[in-house]
Design a protein around this motif. Structure first.
Motif, short mmCIF file in Angstrom:
data_model
loop_
_atom_site.label_atom_id
_atom_site.label_comp_id
_atom_site.label_asym_id
_atom_site.label_seq_id
_atom_site.Cartn_x
_atom_site.Cartn_y
_atom_site.Cartn_z
N TYR A 274 0.95 -1.17 0.03
CA TYR A 274 -0.01 -0.10 0.03
C TYR A 274 0.86 0.95 0.12
O TYR A 274 0.47 2.27 -0.52
CB TYR A 274 -1.01 0.09 1.14
N THR A 275 2.03 1.25 0.75
CA THR A 275 2.95 2.37 0.47
C THR A 275 3.34 2.65 -0.94
O THR A 275 3.27 3.80 -1.23
CB THR A 275 4.11 2.01 1.55
N VAL A 276 3.67 1.44 -1.57
CA VAL A 276 4.20 1.71 -2.96
C VAL A 276 3.12 2.26 -3.84
O VAL A 276 3.44 3.06 -4.57
CB VAL A 276 4.68 0.44 -3.38
N CYS A 293 10.02 1.42 2.95
CA CYS A 293 10.01 -0.06 2.58
C CYS A 293 11.21 -0.72 3.00
O CYS A 293 11.11 -1.87 3.32
CB CYS A 293 9.79 -0.24 1.13
N LEU A 294 12.29 -0.01 3.52
CA LEU A 294 13.47 -0.83 3.81
C LEU A 294 13.44 -1.10 5.30
O LEU A 294 14.32 -1.86 6.20
CB LEU A 294 14.87 0.01 3.83
N THR A 295 12.40 -0.60 6.14
CA THR A 295 12.33 -0.76 7.63
C THR A 295 11.63 -2.13 7.86
O THR A 295 11.78 -2.42 9.02
CB THR A 295 11.41 0.28 8.20
N VAL A 296 11.12 -2.85 6.91
CA VAL A 296 10.52 -4.29 7.50
C VAL A 296 11.57 -5.26 7.39
O VAL A 296 12.48 -5.32 7.02
CB VAL A 296 9.26 -4.51 6.18
N TYR A 298 10.81 -8.71 6.86
CA TYR A 298 10.82 -9.70 5.68
C TYR A 298 10.79 -9.01 4.44
O TYR A 298 9.90 -8.96 3.72
CB TYR A 298 9.42 -10.47 5.73
N LYS A 299 12.00 -8.43 3.92
CA LYS A 299 12.04 -7.52 2.89
C LYS A 299 11.63 -8.33 1.68
O LYS A 299 10.85 -7.99 0.70
CB LYS A 299 13.47 -7.11 2.64
N LEU A 300 12.59 -9.61 1.25
CA LEU A 300 12.16 -10.32 0.00
C LEU A 300 10.50 -10.70 0.05
O LEU A 300 9.96 -10.48 -1.17
CB LEU A 300 12.93 -11.29 -0.12
N SER A 301 10.02 -11.11 0.87
CA SER A 301 8.53 -11.69 1.00
C SER A 301 7.75 -10.40 0.63
O SER A 301 6.79 -10.33 -0.11
CB SER A 301 8.11 -12.33 2.14
N SER A 302 8.23 -9.12 1.00
CA SER A 302 7.09 -7.95 1.14
C SER A 302 7.32 -7.32 -0.26
O SER A 302 6.50 -7.01 -0.90
CB SER A 302 7.57 -7.01 2.09
N TYR A 303 8.62 -7.33 -0.77
CA TYR A 303 8.73 -6.77 -2.18
C TYR A 303 8.29 -7.74 -3.32
O TYR A 303 7.57 -7.37 -4.08
CB TYR A 303 10.17 -6.63 -2.43
N GLY A 304 8.34 -9.18 -3.00
CA GLY A 304 7.75 -10.18 -3.92
C GLY A 304 6.23 -9.88 -3.87
O GLY A 304 5.75 -9.93 -5.13
N TYR A 305 5.66 -9.56 -2.97
CA TYR A 305 4.18 -9.75 -2.90
C TYR A 305 3.60 -8.31 -3.50
O TYR A 305 2.80 -8.38 -4.17
CB TYR A 305 3.56 -9.64 -1.36
N THR A 306 4.46 -7.39 -3.13
CA THR A 306 4.01 -6.07 -3.88
C THR A 306 4.21 -6.28 -5.48
O THR A 306 3.05 -5.86 -6.35
CB THR A 306 4.88 -4.94 -3.38
N ILE A 307 5.30 -7.00 -5.86
CA ILE A 307 5.28 -7.23 -7.25
C ILE A 307 4.05 -8.08 -8.05
O ILE A 307 3.51 -7.62 -9.06
CB ILE A 307 6.69 -7.48 -7.57
N TRP A 308 3.61 -8.93 -7.21
CA TRP A 308 2.94 -9.83 -7.75
C TRP A 308 1.37 -9.21 -7.86
O TRP A 308 0.93 -9.32 -8.51
CB TRP A 308 2.88 -11.08 -6.69
N ARG A 309 1.25 -8.20 -6.67
CA ARG A 309 0.03 -7.60 -6.86
C ARG A 309 -0.13 -6.57 -8.00
O ARG A 309 -0.93 -6.30 -8.54
CB ARG A 309 -0.23 -6.97 -5.35
#
Length: 331
Positions: A274-276, A293-296, A298-309
């Protein structure tokens, strides 16, 4: 009030009925409670929230046909969401359920079935079921409520906006309210945020919820008139910011309460996504967004989910455009 408490101590279930501008529907809602065939005592609190239509007159006219376990409360001023929480505070019974004044139950054994399940399965905090979606005339609508069809509700359902049943379907143990109350005290800014979404997060974060496949209640989904959430909801900057505030609160809550890794992971996925997606609404520059976004964890999981969405979103847009062109005979 003392009489109410004495009755509540004897009751196994409390039914909460928040009412506002439900003049055409409230009698059907109350009758659907009255028709329940049960082998236990229950108490009903009807909170009429200073309606602007003729709801109060309707209730006063029909009040006499209901037994003494139906307690009618008429507000002198409009409480809004506080109407719900005031009614919650009156609960003393082992279980409780909410039936808003424009919805109704359609199975006379509903409460008995749910209570029997809970008595036999102490490991569950909530039991719920599927619902019929109806219009203002109580006629079926050709849409489904976005809840899980059967089985246990989990954090992955929450992430994909599948609910653990509609409000009219969820029978809670009383202890759950203390968890919800603690959440609301921690995040009072969410007092007007939809309670079913808050409940869904807390259930996924802490408890086990079972959904039955049967349809035992009716959710009245009316979008062209009335004062319901469905009739007044629009997607705009205000509602987007409210959603992000809810997502941020959930992430904060999950970290503060040392929730399981999957709970924190999903909260971070949603927060990054939602931030992106809405950085401009948030007033963020690209560098500020990246820093956030770098504060999370689970970075890879969060970035991967965002790209998927994002891919899913583009796919839907492309499908819509192709459909338009196809109907126009251009492809």
């Amino acid at each position: 009030m003392l009489e109410d408490i004495e009755m509540d101590n004897c009751a196994l279930v409390t039914v909460i009925v928040p009412v506002y501008n439900h003049e055409d529907y409230v009698e059907k809602a109350l009758d659907s409670i009255l028709m329940q065939k049960v082998d236990f005592k229950y108490l009903v609190y009807i909170g009429e929230d200073k309606s602007t239509d003729h709801t109060r007159e309707v209730l006063k006219k029909i009040q006499g046909k209901y037994p003494e376990n139906f307690i009618f409360i008429y507000r002198e001023v409009n409480y809004g969401m506080k109407n719900f929480y005031d009614l919650y505070e009156r609960i003393e019974s082992k279980y409780y359920i909410v039936l808003e004044g424009d919805d109704y139950w359609c199975d006379e054994h509903k409460l008995q079935i749910q209570v029997d399940f809970m008595e036999q399965h102490p490991e569950y905090m909530v039991v719920t079921h599927n619902v019929n979606v109806v219009d203002d005339k109580s006629e079926p609508r050709a849409i489904d409520y976005p809840s899980i069809p059967e089985g246990e509700f989990n954090i992955w359902d929450f992430r994909e906006e599948r609910f653990p049943g509609h409000t009219s379907a969820k029978l809670f143990r009383h202890e759950f309210y203390e968890t919800k109350k603690g959440y609301m005290e921690r995040f009072p800014e969410l007092i007007k945020y939809p309670g079913d979404q808050i409940e869904a997060f807390l259930l996924a974060a802490h408890f086990r919820t079972f959904c039955m496949p049967e349809k035992m209640s009716c959710y009245r989904f009316v979008t062209d008139k009335g004062s319901s959430y469905s009739a007044n909801f629009v997607v705009n900057e205000k509602t987007i910011l409210s959603k992000i505030e809810f997502i941020r609160a959930n992430l904060c809550y999950a970290r503060e309460h040392d929730c399981a890794g999957d709970i924190i992971k999903v909260c971070e996925q949603l927060y990054v996504c939602y931030t992106v997606k809405h950085r401009k609404v948030l007033g963020m520059s690209r560098s500020q967004m990246i820093k956030e976004c770098l504060t999370v964890r689970y970075k890879l999981s969060s970035y991967g989910y965002t790209i998927w969405r994002m891919i899913k979103f583009v796919g839907r847009k492309l499908g819509t455009m192709l459909g338009i062109y196809s109907r126009a005979g251009k492809i």
